[in-house]
Structure formats: C-alpha cells, structure tokens
Motif scaffolding. Structure first.
Motif, PDB file in Angstrom:
ATOM      1  N   GLY A  26     -39.179 -50.027 -26.282  1.00 39.44           N
ATOM      2  CA  GLY A  26     -40.581 -49.659 -26.429  1.00 39.44           C
ATOM      3  C   GLY A  26     -41.520 -50.700 -25.867  1.00 39.44           C
ATOM      4  N   ARG A  27     -42.570 -50.222 -25.224  1.00 41.82           N
ATOM      5  CA  ARG A  27     -43.501 -51.119 -24.555  1.00 41.82           C
ATOM      6  C   ARG A  27     -44.458 -51.798 -25.507  1.00 41.82           C
ATOM      7  N   THR A  28     -44.487 -51.354 -26.775  1.00 40.43           N
ATOM      8  CA  THR A  28     -45.459 -51.892 -27.718  1.00 40.43           C
ATOM      9  C   THR A  28     -44.862 -52.947 -28.635  1.00 40.43           C
ATOM     10  N   PHE A  29     -43.732 -53.516 -28.244  1.00 38.85           N
ATOM     11  CA  PHE A  29     -43.065 -54.511 -29.088  1.00 38.85           C
ATOM     12  C   PHE A  29     -44.021 -55.613 -29.496  1.00 38.85           C
ATOM     13  N   GLY A  30     -44.871 -56.028 -28.591  1.00 30.80           N
ATOM     14  CA  GLY A  30     -45.785 -57.129 -28.862  1.00 30.80           C
ATOM     15  C   GLY A  30     -46.816 -56.848 -29.926  1.00 30.80           C
ATOM     16  N   THR A  31     -46.884 -55.633 -30.416  1.00 35.69           N
ATOM     17  CA  THR A  31     -47.841 -55.298 -31.473  1.00 35.69           C
ATOM     18  C   THR A  31     -47.172 -55.192 -32.842  1.00 35.69           C
ATOM     19  N   GLU A  46     -32.307 -58.870 -49.001  1.00 34.85           N
ATOM     20  CA  GLU A  46     -33.272 -59.932 -49.269  1.00 34.85           C
ATOM     21  C   GLU A  46     -33.924 -60.438 -47.996  1.00 34.85           C
ATOM     22  N   PHE A  47     -35.136 -60.907 -48.162  1.00 35.02           N
ATOM     23  CA  PHE A  47     -35.905 -61.448 -47.052  1.00 35.02           C
ATOM     24  C   PHE A  47     -35.302 -62.760 -46.585  1.00 35.02           C
ATOM     25  N   VAL A  48     -35.303 -62.953 -45.256  1.00 28.20           N
ATOM     26  CA  VAL A  48     -34.839 -64.204 -44.663  1.00 28.20           C
ATOM     27  C   VAL A  48     -35.973 -64.913 -43.934  1.00 28.20           C
ATOM     28  N   ALA A  49     -36.572 -64.206 -42.974  1.00 24.19           N
ATOM     29  CA  ALA A  49     -37.633 -64.821 -42.179  1.00 24.19           C
ATOM     30  C   ALA A  49     -38.477 -63.724 -41.535  1.00 24.19           C
ATOM     31  N   ALA A  50     -39.713 -64.065 -41.193  1.00 23.99           N
ATOM     32  CA  ALA A  50     -40.594 -63.122 -40.512  1.00 23.99           C
ATOM     33  C   ALA A  50     -41.487 -63.872 -39.542  1.00 23.99           C
ATOM     34  N   ILE A  51     -41.963 -63.135 -38.547  1.00 23.64           N
ATOM     35  CA  ILE A  51     -42.842 -63.741 -37.544  1.00 23.64           C
ATOM     36  C   ILE A  51     -43.910 -62.716 -37.168  1.00 23.64           C
ATOM     37  N   SER A  52     -45.129 -63.182 -37.036  1.00 24.49           N
ATOM     38  CA  SER A  52     -46.229 -62.286 -36.699  1.00 24.49           C
ATOM     39  C   SER A  52     -46.132 -61.826 -35.244  1.00 24.49           C
ATOM     40  N   TRP A  53     -46.940 -60.829 -34.894  1.00 30.56           N
ATOM     41  CA  TRP A  53     -46.845 -60.236 -33.566  1.00 30.56           C
ATOM     42  C   TRP A  53     -47.167 -61.238 -32.460  1.00 30.56           C
ATOM     43  N   THR A  54     -47.987 -62.231 -32.749  1.00 30.80           N
ATOM     44  CA  THR A  54     -48.305 -63.246 -31.742  1.00 30.80           C
ATOM     45  C   THR A  54     -47.313 -64.400 -31.757  1.00 30.80           C
ATOM     46  N   GLY A  55     -46.526 -64.469 -32.810  1.00 37.18           N
ATOM     47  CA  GLY A  55     -45.644 -65.617 -32.985  1.00 37.18           C
ATOM     48  C   GLY A  55     -46.335 -66.791 -33.650  1.00 37.18           C
ATOM     49  N   GLY A  56     -47.587 -66.618 -33.978  1.00 46.16           N
ATOM     50  CA  GLY A  56     -48.358 -67.722 -34.525  1.00 46.16           C
ATOM     51  C   GLY A  56     -48.095 -68.021 -35.987  1.00 46.16           C
ATOM     52  N   ARG A  72     -39.740 -65.424 -31.136  1.00 48.88           N
ATOM     53  CA  ARG A  72     -39.805 -64.151 -30.417  1.00 48.88           C
ATOM     54  C   ARG A  72     -40.245 -64.394 -28.979  1.00 48.88           C
ATOM     55  N   ASP A  73     -39.855 -63.464 -28.142  1.00 43.79           N
ATOM     56  CA  ASP A  73     -40.268 -63.471 -26.744  1.00 43.79           C
ATOM     57  C   ASP A  73     -40.772 -62.069 -26.445  1.00 43.79           C
ATOM     58  N   ASN A  74     -42.076 -61.906 -26.452  1.00 43.32           N
ATOM     59  CA  ASN A  74     -42.634 -60.562 -26.288  1.00 43.32           C
ATOM     60  C   ASN A  74     -42.383 -60.011 -24.890  1.00 43.32           C
ATOM     61  N   ALA A  75     -42.292 -60.869 -23.909  1.00 43.36           N
ATOM     62  CA  ALA A  75     -42.021 -60.397 -22.549  1.00 43.36           C
ATOM     63  C   ALA A  75     -40.624 -59.801 -22.450  1.00 43.36           C
ATOM     64  N   LYS A  76     -39.682 -60.372 -23.184  1.00 42.31           N
ATOM     65  CA  LYS A  76     -38.303 -59.870 -23.170  1.00 42.31           C
ATOM     66  C   LYS A  76     -38.041 -58.887 -24.297  1.00 42.31           C
ATOM     67  N   ARG A  77     -39.034 -58.697 -25.162  1.00 42.27           N
ATOM     68  CA  ARG A  77     -38.908 -57.786 -26.305  1.00 42.27           C
ATOM     69  C   ARG A  77     -37.727 -58.174 -27.195  1.00 42.27           C
ATOM     70  N   THR A  78     -37.664 -59.445 -27.517  1.00 45.00           N
ATOM     71  CA  THR A  78     -36.593 -59.925 -28.380  1.00 45.00           C
ATOM     72  C   THR A  78     -37.142 -60.822 -29.487  1.00 45.00           C
ATOM     73  N   VAL A  79     -36.431 -60.821 -30.585  1.00 43.20           N
ATOM     74  CA  VAL A  79     -36.691 -61.769 -31.664  1.00 43.20           C
ATOM     75  C   VAL A  79     -35.363 -62.409 -32.031  1.00 43.20           C
ATOM     76  N   SER A  80     -35.386 -63.696 -32.288  1.00 46.49           N
ATOM     77  CA  SER A  80     -34.154 -64.433 -32.545  1.00 46.49           C
ATOM     78  C   SER A  80     -34.213 -65.157 -33.876  1.00 46.49           C
ATOM     79  N   LEU A  81     -33.044 -65.431 -34.396  1.00 48.83           N
ATOM     80  CA  LEU A  81     -32.920 -66.207 -35.630  1.00 48.83           C
ATOM     81  C   LEU A  81     -31.857 -67.276 -35.384  1.00 48.83           C
ATOM     82  N   GLN A  82     -32.294 -68.506 -35.247  1.00 48.98           N
ATOM     83  CA  GLN A  82     -31.369 -69.619 -35.103  1.00 48.98           C
ATOM     84  C   GLN A  82     -30.992 -70.103 -36.488  1.00 48.98           C
ATOM     85  N   MET A  83     -29.703 -70.091 -36.771  1.00 48.32           N
ATOM     86  CA  MET A  83     -29.214 -70.441 -38.099  1.00 48.32           C
ATOM     87  C   MET A  83     -28.333 -71.681 -38.004  1.00 48.32           C
ATOM     88  N   ASN A  84     -28.759 -72.739 -38.634  1.00 47.66           N
ATOM     89  CA  ASN A  84     -28.014 -73.999 -38.642  1.00 47.66           C
ATOM     90  C   ASN A  84     -27.555 -74.334 -40.062  1.00 47.66           C
TER      91      ASN A  84
END
Length: 126
Positions: A26-31, A46-56, A72-84
């Motif tokens: 979908g083209r509206t991922f950034g929203t 259960e909740f782990v993490a969240a990020i706003s549409w701007t990433g801010g 997140r990378d809105n240009a690639k339409r991806t969101v990532s979770l780095q787990m250490n």
C-alpha cells in the motif's frame, strides 16, 4: 488497506540478537503508526514497541526497554524491531500491526490497531 508480512524470526541462544522486519503493502504506509506485539503460549498478546508515522515518537514496554529498538523506513514501507540481549522470556510469536495516524487511540494497546500480520516465531533457548 494495509497488508503486513513479518520476517526474521528464528531460534537464538539467550544473550543473542535478532532483527524482525515487517513489510507493508500500500502506498499510504507513511500515514500509519506501527506497532510490534507478541504472544507467548498460554498468554495474552502484549505490547512490545510502537513508532509514530513520522518515526519521531517511539514507545516501549518496560520489559524490552534498552534491549529492543523499533525503526521504520517509509520509502521502503518497512518497520523493524532490533532485539538484543534476548532471554527466554522473549520467546513468543511476534506480530506487526498498523493503525492510521489520525486514530488517536493508545498505540500501546492491541485493540487500537486495525491491521495485523500473520506473525513470526521467536524462540530463545537457555
């Protein structure tokens, strides 16, 4: 409409790391605000993490704060979770979720999200 597909799960030893990714259609991922949730056997989602549409803005469960990082990378339409520094209590199916940024419901609550992926299994061995 957004379709979400998670990847990156697997088996890792305690103390190790994994990086989960969620690809969105979908083209509206950034929203969309995006979230990660998890569900262990016999437990509620259960909740782990969240990020706003701007990433801010980012939010984390206390149990993962300082160990996990959402991005997140809105240009690639991806969101990532780095787990250490994974431990056995992190074992669960991890789900990616999306809600429209105009929806001001709590981003840390599962019911706020409209779209869900199928999940990816993360298993941490001791």
């Amino acid at each position: 409409q957004v379709q979400l597909v998670e990847s990156g799960g697997g088996l890792v030893q305690a103390g190790g790391s994994l990086r989960l990714s969620c690809a969105a259609s979908g083209r509206t991922f950034g929203t969309y605000d995006m979230g990660w949730f998890r569900q262990a056997p016999g437990k509620e989602r259960e909740f782990v993490a969240a990020i706003s549409w701007t990433g801010g803005r980012t939010y984390y469960a206390d149990s993962v704060k300082g160990r996990f990082t959402i991005s997140r990378d809105n240009a690639k339409r991806t969101v990532s979770l780095q787990m250490n520094s994974l431990n056995t209590e992190d074992t669960a199916v991890y789900y990616c979720a999306a809600k429209h940024s105009a929806d001001y419901r709590d981003s840390t609550v599962a019911i706020s999200y409209n779209y869900w992926g199928q999940g990816t299994q993360v298993t941490v061995s001791s």
